[in-house]
Design a protein around this motif. Structure first.
Motif, PDB file in Angstrom:
ATOM      1  N   SER A  68       0.808  -1.229   0.000  1.00  0.00           N
ATOM      2  CA  SER A  68       0.000   0.000   0.000  1.00  0.00           C
ATOM      3  C   SER A  68       0.837   1.274   0.000  1.00  0.00           C
TER       4      SER A  68
ATOM      5  N   GLU B  27      -7.358  -6.743   3.311  1.00  0.00           N
ATOM      6  CA  GLU B  27      -6.042  -6.234   2.898  1.00  0.00           C
ATOM      7  C   GLU B  27      -6.145  -5.565   1.525  1.00  0.00           C
TER       8      GLU B  27
ATOM      9  N   GLN C 266      -7.688  -2.158   1.965  1.00  0.00           N
ATOM     10  CA  GLN C 266      -6.777  -1.178   2.549  1.00  0.00           C
ATOM     11  C   GLN C 266      -5.694  -0.744   1.563  1.00  0.00           C
TER      12      GLN C 266
ATOM     13  N   ARG D 131      -6.538   3.206   0.677  1.00  0.00           N
ATOM     14  CA  ARG D 131      -5.728   4.051   1.559  1.00  0.00           C
ATOM     15  C   ARG D 131      -6.525   4.600   2.738  1.00  0.00           C
ATOM     16  N   GLU D 132      -7.638   3.950   3.070  1.00  0.00           N
ATOM     17  CA  GLU D 132      -8.424   4.354   4.242  1.00  0.00           C
ATOM     18  C   GLU D 132      -7.669   3.950   5.509  1.00  0.00           C
ATOM     19  N   LYS D 133      -7.882   4.686   6.590  1.00  0.00           N
ATOM     20  CA  LYS D 133      -7.246   4.396   7.865  1.00  0.00           C
ATOM     21  C   LYS D 133      -8.109   3.403   8.646  1.00  0.00           C
TER      22      LYS D 133
END
Length: 167
Positions: free
Chosen positions: A126, A151, A154, A158-160
């Motif tokens: 990522s 996975e 994410q 790019r989300e937290k």
């Protein structure tokens, strides 16, 4: 003498095959549910409100998920259990889409993953700066079952969202 024993063997094999076929047919008849798969039965468990959050208010597209049952405990946290078809690329992408919906609309910030323990960190992929290459790598890893839907989500979004193994 050999011919007689071969006939007996063929007869026994035919009897076993007939019993096996009858067992499968009997199972289909007994377990039949009117042509409706069991997973599509939606539960009617009533939900309650807790600290401004209601699990009854969480809505996902019917193209992505079917709510089977709900249960509201006494705490403020909401847990959503998503049944996973591990080797199905379509199911993995649908789960990633569900996570996108849950993060965007309901502030999902933690995903518990089966099959691992502790923090799961896909940052090796990522962190790559070129979006097209990052997405292609994530797609390849997902297709080859090296990563799961969370996975994959994410890496491409790019989300937290914290990924944590619960085994």
């Amino acid at each position: 003498m050999i011919i007689a024993s071969q006939r007996k063997f063929k007869f026994v094999v035919r009897i076993v095959a007939a019993i096996t076929c009858a067992s499968f047919i009997w199972q289909d008849v007994v377990m039949a549910n009117g042509g409706v798969p069991n997973w599509s039965q939606v539960g009617t468990t009533p939900t309650t409100q807790a600290a401004g959050k209601s699990i009854g208010n969480i809505d996902l597209s019917p193209n992505l998920a079917i709510r089977q049952s709900t249960y509201q405990g006494s705490g403020d946290d909401i847990i959503i259990n998503i049944q996973d078809a591990h080797a199905s690329l379509g199911a993995q992408k649908a789960i990633a889409e569900m996570l996108k919906n849950l993060v965007g609309q309901y502030d999902l910030d933690l995903v518990g993953l089966e099959g691992s323990s502790g923090t799961v960190d896909p940052s090796l992929v990522s962190a790559f700066p070129v979006k097209a290459v990052r997405e292609k790598a994530a797609e390849s890893l997902l297709r080859n079952t090296r990563i799961g839907a969370a996975e994959f989500f994410q890496i491409i979004s790019r989300e937290k969202v914290e990924l944590f193994g619960v085994e």
